[in-house]
Structures are given as structure tokens and as C-alpha cells.
Scaffold this active site. Structure first.
Site, short mmCIF file in Angstrom:
data_model
loop_
_atom_site.label_atom_id
_atom_site.label_comp_id
_atom_site.label_asym_id
_atom_site.label_seq_id
_atom_site.Cartn_x
_atom_site.Cartn_y
_atom_site.Cartn_z
N LYS A 1 0.62 -1.55 -0.54
CA LYS A 1 0.23 0.05 0.04
C LYS A 1 0.53 1.25 -0.77
CE LYS A 1 -4.00 -2.29 2.11
NZ LYS A 1 -3.64 -3.21 1.85
C1 LIG Z 1 -4.71 -4.52 1.50
C2 LIG Z 1 -3.89 -6.05 1.40
C3 LIG Z 1 -4.20 -7.26 0.80
C4 LIG Z 1 -5.63 -6.73 0.02
O1 LIG Z 1 -4.89 -5.67 -1.42
P1 LIG Z 1 -6.49 -5.17 -2.28
O2 LIG Z 1 -6.02 -4.30 -2.99
O3 LIG Z 1 -7.58 -4.68 -1.41
O4 LIG Z 1 -7.21 -7.07 -3.10
C5 LIG Z 1 -3.40 -8.20 0.48
N1 LIG Z 1 -2.33 -7.81 1.14
C6 LIG Z 1 -1.95 -6.94 1.82
C7 LIG Z 1 -0.79 -7.21 3.31
C8 LIG Z 1 -2.86 -5.75 2.26
O5 LIG Z 1 -2.30 -4.92 3.76
#
Ligand SMILES: *Cc1c(COP(=O)(O)O)cnc(C)c1O
Length: 434
Positions: free
Chosen positions: A107
Site C-alpha cells: 500500500k
Molecule cells: C490491503 C492488503 C491486501 C489486499 O489488497 P486489495 O487491493 O484490497 O485486494 C493484501 N495484502 C496485504 C498485506 C494488504 O495490506
């Protein structure tokens, strides 16, 4: 480039407005009116371009003329200012490590890009911008880090007291400056309700310039295409890879599909899910049935109604059979996730985090049905972020990466509030630091 609302009743807007608004006024998600095709000169020479030049070419058409070239090049370079290596784990199976950024999860990429775009747009706004966000863990840290010291923007993060991991809490509460953490006496849903109410409160929004930083924002969603291209820059196998993506709100995998539509060679996409299996069920039965989220050990994927799935449907003309030619989806239990963390560590000397482990399981399932294919798992977080799960499974401590050692020694600084909207409103109005 213009963006339309997937609810189809709001006006079209440019990248700037889509970023500032987050969601269209009719409640729909914004979607680009066309999908730009990358020229063959770039697609045939991916490894010949620098990461910065490639990422710039990928995002340029989506941004249009809302950010000038030199600014956008700077924003892109700052966004990807850390390595994103592709590592072979075993024969035909690779890990794209997205956890080398400041908060050790993928993210960071979307949050860094969005914060810098918003910082640029804030220069022309008369009023400072308040970013209000609720988090169950990873989002808050990435947003806090991305927006730290961005001028003209303050960030207020709501998190549920006692319900985020110790590493995550430090990442939320130790920045200071323009980053404010509110520790809410309640759960994640309470936090989200408070944030939703604030956005609906016209008395508040007439006083404050409020925006959100959640994963549906186009400025968080679209830059996630970058690392699919970086993976192909490092890919030396003859056939195109399949991508297995640990999925919750499905923004990450949807960005990969955009990259493929733009021309990136990909053989297949695999949505790796935990017990929250709305999408695997939809692909099997054709019925999309949202549910209440089930708690699991890969908790960033505990989503019962993935918000970005409508974008995936849009990409495939809402045709499930078309979609199935390019997307498969599997579910993995917590028990299986633990087994996989252990066996990958013991047999391949590779330690996945619980989300990555779900991704490796899904890729293995798919390769069993498609022998000879090769693939890449998006390793979305560093295992240290989930040490409460990982350490007991491997029976050993997980070494702390140097990059977060300092954060862990800092003192938490959060304001405790009850899950009561009037308290949040008071805070937003009266603690206004501008
Ligand atoms: C947010 C997150 C996900 C999921 O990602 P999306 O884009 O919401 O499908 C998977 N793994 C981790 C570690 C995350 O922080």
C-alpha cells in the site's frame, strides 16, 4: 483523460477532481473512459527503460494535463524510491516483493503516489485539505507515511483500539507533525461509520475541505500498475507469467488487469482469497453475494464485499465468461495458510507473510491444473508485520528489518476517543491546526 462514475449519474471529471473527490457524488467508483495502449516501442523494450521512465509512461495518459511533466516525473520517482525485486522461490514460482517501502506493505506505492498528487493539487486550493481515513491496520500506516510533511494537508487516522498489530500501531502513531492518530474505543466498523458520517455531515464539510484516502481513489489504484511492469522487466522465462494476487478489496489485482489491457504480456490472473470467498463463488456460480467479513490470519483480506470488483467487471463488459478466460480464484483456510508458511520456510528457505502464503497456495492450485505454466505471487507485506502469526508457526523470531527498528523505539502518540460522532466532529473542528 476523463473519468466516469460506475453509477452513471454523476458528471465526468478529470484526474484532479477524481483524486480530490475520491468517490463520485452519486456514490459510484470512478473509471477511466478509455484504456490507453502502450506503444510497441515500449512493450518490446521493457528492460531497456529505467523504472522511473517506464512508470511515467504508464501513468501519464491517466493523469492527462492535470500535472505538468516535471512534477509528475518527480512524483513517480519519489513513489518508487525503494527496490521491488522479483525472486525465484522454486522452479517456475517467483515472489514479487512489494514490502521494501517505508511501512513494509504494497500500500506504500499507492499511498505515496496519491499523497504527492494531492499535495500538488493542494497548492491551488485556498483551503488546506483534511484527509480522513479509517484503518484496520495497513492502510493507516501507508497513508501516514505517504502524507507525512506534505504541505497543505493534514491527516486524521481512526483506528480501533487494541485491534491492530503492535508494529502497525507504531506506524500509525509515531509520525507526529501533520499526522494525527485517533485511537477509537470500538472496532473497525465503528471507525468506518464515524468517517462515513463525517463525509455526510454538510455542516462539517462546509467548514473543512475533507477528503478520503481509501483504496478506491484513482490516485491509489492506478499507480499499482507500476510493479506489474517492473516484474516483467525482471522476467527471464520464455512464456508470459501468471500473476497470483492476495486479494481483499481487489484494487491490486484490478490494477494488474489494467496493465494487461494496456499491453503487458500476462498469461492469467489468480485472485487468492482467504475464507472471504465472494469472488471464487461468483466465478463458480454467477451469483455475487456479499457477506459479513470473516476474521482470518490474513486480515487485510477480510472483506465481504470487495469494493473494486465492479471495476473488474467493467473491464470485461460485465461478462462472467469473458472474465473467466483471464481470471481464476481460489480460497485458502487459515490452517492451510499456516502449513504453507512452515513448509515454504523449511523447504525453500523463504518466509512468506500470511497474505503472501495465500497467494502461493492459489498459484500452486492453478499450476496443478495448468502444468508447465509459471507464475509470480505478489508478496504484499513483510512477515514482521504479522509476527504474532508467523513466529509461532516457524518457532523462531522473525528478524526486524533495519528500516523499522527506529519506528519501534518511538513513543506512541494517539488521542483516545469514544466511538461517538460528536467527539470526532469536535476534534476535527477544534483541533484544526491550520
Ligand atoms: C490491503 C492488503 C491486501 C489486499 O489488497 P486489495 O487491493 O484490497 O485486494 C493484501 N495484502 C496485504 C498485506 C494488504 O495490506
Amino acid at each position: 483523460m476523463q473519468y466516469y462514475s460506475l453509477q452513471h449519474t454523476a458528471p465526468r471529471v478529470d484526474f484532479r477532481t477524481a483524486t480530490i473527490q475520491g468517490q463520485a457524488p452519486d456514490g459510484g467508483l470512478y473509471f477511466p473512459e478509455s484504456i490507453p495502449q502502450l506503444p510497441a516501442s515500449i512493450l518490446n523494450n521493457l528492460a531497456g527503460l529505467s523504472r522511473e521512465a517506464l512508470a511515467y509512461e504508464v501513468i501519464r495518459p491517466f493523469v492527462g494535463d492535470t500535472i505538468p511533466e516535471d512534477e509528475l516525473r518527480r512524483i513517480v520517482a519519489e513513489t518508487i524510491d525503494f527496490p521491488i525485486p522479483l525472486k525465484q522461490v522454486y522452479d517456475g514460482v517467483y515472489s514479487l516483493e512489494l514490502f521494501h517501502g517505508p511501512t513494509l506493505a504494497f500500500k506504500d506505492i499507492g499511498a505515496r503516489f496519491m499523497s504527492r498528487c494531492l499535495g500538488y493539487f493542494a497548492r491551488d486550493e485556498k483551503q488546506p485539505i483534511t484527509v480522513l481515513v479509517a484503518t484496520s491496520g495497513d492502510t493507516g500506516g501507508a497513508v501516514a507515511s505517504g502524507f507525512h510533511n506534505v504541505e497543505g494537508v493534514r491527516v486524521v487516522i481512526l483506528y480501533p483500539s487494541g485491534k491492530v498489530s503492535s508494529v502497525q500501531e507504531k506506524q500509525l502513531t509515531t509520525f507526529g507533525d501533520n499526522i494525527h492518530a485517533l485511537e477509537v474505543d470500538g472496532n473497525f466498523d465503528d471507525c468506518q461509520q464515524l468517517v462515513k458520517r463525517a463525509f455526510k455531515d454538510t455542516e462539517l464539510t462546509s467548514q473543512l475541505f475533507l477528503t478520503s484516502a481509501n483504496s478506491i481513489n484513482v490516485a491509489r489504484w492506478l499507480p499499482q500498475q507500476f510493479y506489474y511492469f517492473f516484474a516483467l522487466q525482471q522476467w527471464n522465462e520464455k512464456q508470459p507469467p501468471a500473476f497470483s494476487v492476495p486479494s481483499g478489496n481487489f484494487g491490486n489485482i484490478c490494477a494488474g488487469m489494467m496493465a494487461w489491457k494496456a499491453g503487458l504480456p500476462v498469461s492469467h490472473f489468480i485472485a487468492a482469497c482467504n475464507a472471504n470467498d465472494v469472488v471464487p463463488r461468483f466465478l463458480e456460480t454467477g451469483d455475487y453475494e456479499p457477506r459479513k467479513a470473516i476474521p482470518t490470519i490474513s486480515n487485510a483480506m477480510d472483506v465481504g464485499d470487495p469494493s473494486n470488483f465492479v471495476r473488474i467487471l467493467e473491464l470485461f463488459g460485465k461478462d462472467r465468461n469473458q472474465l473467466k478466460t483471464m481470471l481464476s480464484s481460489y480460497r485458502t483456510s487459515d490452517q492451510r495458510t499456516r502449513e504453507l508458511i512452515r513448509s515454504m520456510y523449511q523447504q525453500h528457505a523463504y518466509l512468506p507473510d500470511p497474505h503472501g502464503a495465500v497467494g502461493f497456495d492459489a498459484l500452486a492450485d492453478w499450476i496443478r491444473q495448468h502444468p508447465g505454466q509459471k507464475g509470480i505471487v505478489l508478496e504484499t507485506a513483510h512477515p514482521i508485520k504479522f509476527l504474532d502469526v508467523v513466529e509461532p508457526v516457524i518457532g523462531q523470531p522473525v528478524p526486524v528489518p533495519a528500516s523499522i527498528e527506529e519506528t519501534l523505539t518511538k513513543t506512541k502518540n494517539a488521542t483516545q476517543i469514544a466511538a461517538d460522532y460528536s467527539k470526532l466532529k469536535d476534534y476535527l473542528v477544534y483541533s484544526n491546526p491550520f
